[in-house]
Design a protein around this motif. Structure first.
Motif, PDB file in Angstrom:
ATOM      1  N   PHE A 277      28.288  31.258  33.104  1.00 54.05           N
ATOM      2  CA  PHE A 277      28.840  32.255  34.017  1.00 54.05           C
ATOM      3  C   PHE A 277      27.927  33.470  34.090  1.00 54.05           C
ATOM      4  O   PHE A 277      27.117  33.726  33.195  1.00 54.05           O
ATOM      5  CB  PHE A 277      30.251  32.682  33.584  1.00 54.05           C
TER       6      PHE A 277
ATOM      7  N   LYS B 160      28.602  37.603  35.202  1.00 58.97           N
ATOM      8  CA  LYS B 160      29.457  38.672  35.702  1.00 58.97           C
ATOM      9  C   LYS B 160      28.609  39.585  36.571  1.00 58.97           C
ATOM     10  O   LYS B 160      27.598  40.122  36.123  1.00 58.97           O
ATOM     11  CB  LYS B 160      30.081  39.469  34.552  1.00 58.97           C
TER      12      LYS B 160
ATOM     13  N   THR C  74      39.156  29.270  40.520  1.00 60.29           N
ATOM     14  CA  THR C  74      40.326  29.373  39.655  1.00 60.29           C
ATOM     15  C   THR C  74      41.067  28.038  39.578  1.00 60.29           C
ATOM     16  O   THR C  74      40.867  27.141  40.389  1.00 60.29           O
ATOM     17  CB  THR C  74      41.281  30.488  40.132  1.00 60.29           C
TER      18      THR C  74
ATOM     19  N   TRP D  83      36.601  38.950  39.194  1.00 61.85           N
ATOM     20  CA  TRP D  83      36.685  39.244  37.764  1.00 61.85           C
ATOM     21  C   TRP D  83      38.007  39.896  37.390  1.00 61.85           C
ATOM     22  O   TRP D  83      38.653  39.511  36.412  1.00 61.85           O
ATOM     23  CB  TRP D  83      35.516  40.144  37.366  1.00 61.85           C
TER      24      TRP D  83
ATOM     25  N   LEU E 260      41.184  37.743  36.668  1.00 61.91           N
ATOM     26  CA  LEU E 260      41.272  36.775  35.582  1.00 61.91           C
ATOM     27  C   LEU E 260      42.228  37.307  34.521  1.00 61.91           C
ATOM     28  O   LEU E 260      42.419  38.516  34.379  1.00 61.91           O
ATOM     29  CB  LEU E 260      39.896  36.550  34.951  1.00 61.91           C
TER      30      LEU E 260
ATOM     31  N   LYS F 136      38.963  37.646  30.133  1.00 60.57           N
ATOM     32  CA  LYS F 136      37.958  38.693  30.366  1.00 60.57           C
ATOM     33  C   LYS F 136      37.434  39.253  29.050  1.00 60.57           C
ATOM     34  O   LYS F 136      36.230  39.501  28.910  1.00 60.57           O
ATOM     35  CB  LYS F 136      38.550  39.811  31.228  1.00 60.57           C
TER      36      LYS F 136
ATOM     37  N   LEU G 169      40.107  30.010  34.783  1.00 52.87           N
ATOM     38  CA  LEU G 169      38.977  29.340  35.420  1.00 52.87           C
ATOM     39  C   LEU G 169      39.146  27.827  35.333  1.00 52.87           C
ATOM     40  O   LEU G 169      39.496  27.298  34.280  1.00 52.87           O
ATOM     41  CB  LEU G 169      37.663  29.768  34.760  1.00 52.87           C
TER      42      LEU G 169
ATOM     43  N   LEU H  74      31.352  35.666  38.643  1.00 58.28           N
ATOM     44  CA  LEU H  74      32.576  36.469  38.536  1.00 58.28           C
ATOM     45  C   LEU H  74      32.269  37.880  39.019  1.00 58.28           C
ATOM     46  O   LEU H  74      31.491  38.601  38.391  1.00 58.28           O
ATOM     47  CB  LEU H  74      33.073  36.465  37.088  1.00 58.28           C
TER      48      LEU H  74
ATOM     49  N   ASP I  12      35.245  38.561  45.537  1.00 59.90           N
ATOM     50  CA  ASP I  12      34.276  37.469  45.619  1.00 59.90           C
ATOM     51  C   ASP I  12      33.879  37.101  47.041  1.00 59.90           C
ATOM     52  O   ASP I  12      32.816  36.515  47.275  1.00 59.90           O
ATOM     53  CB  ASP I  12      34.852  36.217  44.943  1.00 59.90           C
TER      54      ASP I  12
END
Length: 234
Positions: A57, A59, A129, A162, A165, A170, A199, A208, A219
């Motif tokens: 991933f 961020k 998700t 982000w 979540l 997180k 996720l 994210l 997003d």
């Protein structure tokens, strides 16, 4: 003489920077964002339920004033994840909620998306998700891996918000950023009353996006531009 003094001063400054970097065991440019300002692409990895599959991933901070350059994001993930340019982008969109799908439709969807991605070396992009069409897409990839034994041949990229979540996810992802050990996440079924998500466990990669607004949709603009960039020049 003045030029010699100035040159010596510059050399001294460079020596101090290099010495400082060595003392901190860092590269002089390591903490600098690829955009040239504060770092806003932060990479990490995680597994679910202590499994063997590692998910990658990044961020991405895209708050007001950051002026995110998606072209540089593409270059960053290409370098960090060692990805080749795909021949096709399959963008899957749909409802971010669980809905019933009969067995025949599931089979058609599963077979169609897997065959299209496998035969064209495509990247599959979803909202990432673990609900709705994103969950069905992930399940299709799971059955593909079981049936073919090809592992992570198909890159399945989830691009999610982000802030939406679940809090424990997180926290664990934040703790693992920049570390060699992946975060250990628990794959717990989502509760109907939960607003924040998890996720999908069969996606291979995630972007994210954090815009600091704590709303769904951070997003969307990044995904739209990213798809354009991948289709154009990766």
């Amino acid at each position: 003489m003045a030029d010699e003094v100035e040159l010596k001063e510059r050399l001294t400054e460079n020596d101090q920077l290099s010495s400082s970097a060595k003392n901190n065991n860092t590269d002089p440019g390591q903490n600098q964002n690829i955009n040239g300002t504060e770092r806003n692409f932060k990479f990490g990895e995680f597994t679910y339920n202590k499994g063997k599959t590692t998910h990658k991933f990044v961020k991405v901070t895209n708050k007001d004033g950051d002026k995110l350059d998606v072209r540089k994001l593409v270059q960053a993930i290409k370098t960090e994840w060692q990805l080749e340019r795909p021949n096709l982008v399959i963008s899957v969109t749909g409802g971010a909620w669980d809905f019933p799908m009969n067995r025949h439709v599931k089979e058609v969807f599963r077979k169609g998306i897997v065959e299209a991605a496998d035969s064209t070396d495509a990247v599959v992009i979803t909202g990432g998700t673990n609900v709705g069409v994103m969950k069905y897409t992930g399940t299709a990839m799971k059955y593909y891996k079981i049936a073919t034994g090809k592992g992570e041949k198909i890159v399945t990229l989830g691009i999610a918000t982000w802030d939406k979540l679940r809090g424990d996810i997180k926290e664990k992802l934040t703790d693992t950023i920049g570390k060699s050990e992946p975060a250990q996440l628990d794959l717990q079924p989502a509760k109907e009353e939960e607003e924040n998500g998890t996720l999908e466990p069969n996606h291979s990669h995630f972007i994210l996006v954090d815009d600091g607004k704590n709303k769904w949709g951070a997003d969307v603009p990044v995904r739209a531009e990213l798809e354009k960039q991948i289709k154009g020049k990766f």
